[in-house]
Design an enzyme around this catalytic site. Structure first.
Site, PDB file in Angstrom:
ATOM      1  CG  ASP A 195      -6.284   9.634   5.567  1.00 47.06           C
ATOM      2  OD1 ASP A 195      -5.722   9.949   4.488  1.00 47.06           O
ATOM      3  OD2 ASP A 195      -6.983   8.828   5.542  1.00 47.06           O
ATOM      4  CD  GLU A 215      -7.629   9.874   1.890  1.00 47.82           C
ATOM      5  OE1 GLU A 215      -8.117   9.522   0.525  1.00 47.82           O
ATOM      6  OE2 GLU A 215      -7.521   9.246   2.644  1.00 47.82           O
ATOM      7  CG  ASP A 238      -7.364   1.457   6.324  1.00 47.76           C
ATOM      8  OD1 ASP A 238      -8.177   2.275   6.012  1.00 47.76           O
ATOM      9  OD2 ASP A 238      -6.878   0.680   5.643  1.00 47.76           O
TER      10      ASP A 238
END
Length: 241
Positions: free
Chosen positions: A128, A130, A39
């Site tokens: 994503d 986080e 990624d």
């Protein structure tokens, strides 16, 4: 047991094949048991995607957006270049749950490169999750994720992939089990022989096993990923089959 005549014919055939350059069968890089992936974002700089594919990388998630106003400056180069090189690629969105609703960010993502197409080389987009809980309670975070998921699915027809860690999922959703039957899991866990799976997910689909990998075609460190299954299953994820 083979007769002398059969053995002689086999030897003649083998010699003929060698004479025309047909040596022993080589392993097909397209059918690895567990495809390798990466990624990337603009932090990797210019990428030679042909070299990346030749190095055995079969899939990639590429950063597209963050929040509701940021688009990665290299996305418009990386995304089509990966496709042209034969890398099965998808986009990912870096979530900023404290700044706007899940629906707002899902719409921005889908309109800015995160949509899906049935072309044999496009993965569903990834969310994503986080960088802390962004000021949301566990209940509010669950609602935000579901809002993003529902909007993305309405826009694209696909289940968004969830990228996270077990510790983030525990802290920010309270070990919520509500996404385990909805979204494929892309789990991050570095330096271990197998990843710790967030509560509620039956298994992992992709595993980011290091943030310090090396791949031909990329000058510095890059995140590396394993896919949990064969190339056929990777293509099934890409094609929604």
């Amino acid at each position: 047991m083979r007769t002398f005549t059969t053995l002689l014919l086999s030897l003649v055939l083998a010699a003929t094949l060698l004479a025309f350059g047909a040596g022993p069968a080589q392993a097909d890089p397209e059918v690895k048991a567990n495809p390798e992936g990466i990624d990337v974002s603009h932090y990797q700089g210019a990428i030679n995607w042909g070299a990346v594919r030749s190095a055995g990388i079969e899939f990639a998630w590429i950063k597209s957006t963050e929040g509701t106003s940021y688009k990665d400056p290299r996305f418009n180069t990386n995304y089509p270049a990966a496709h042209a090189a034969g890398v099965i690629r998808g986009a990912y969105h870096f979530a900023r749950p404290g700044s706007s609703s899940g629906a707002t960010q899902a719409n921005y993502f889908a309109s800015s490169g995160g949509a899906w197409s049935a072309d044999n080389l496009t993965l569903p987009g990834a969310l994503d999750l986080e960088a802390g809980c962004h000021g949301l309670s566990q209940t509010a975070m669950r609602n935000w994720i579901l809002d993003f998921y529902n909007t993305y699915k309405s826009r694209t027809g696909r289940d968004v992939v969830i990228y996270t860690t077990r510790s983030w999922w525990t802290s920010c959703t309270g070990n919520w089990t509500g996404m385990g039957t909805r979204s494929p899991l892309w789990v991050a866990h570095w330096g271990v022989s197998s990843p710790a799976i967030p509560v509620g997910f039956p298994t992992w689909t992709a595993w980011q096993f290091t943030d310090n990998g090396r791949v031909n075609g990329i000058s510095g460190a890059v995140d590396r990923n394993h896919f949990n299954g064969s190339r056929d299953r990777l293509l099934a994820l890409a094609n929604n089959t």
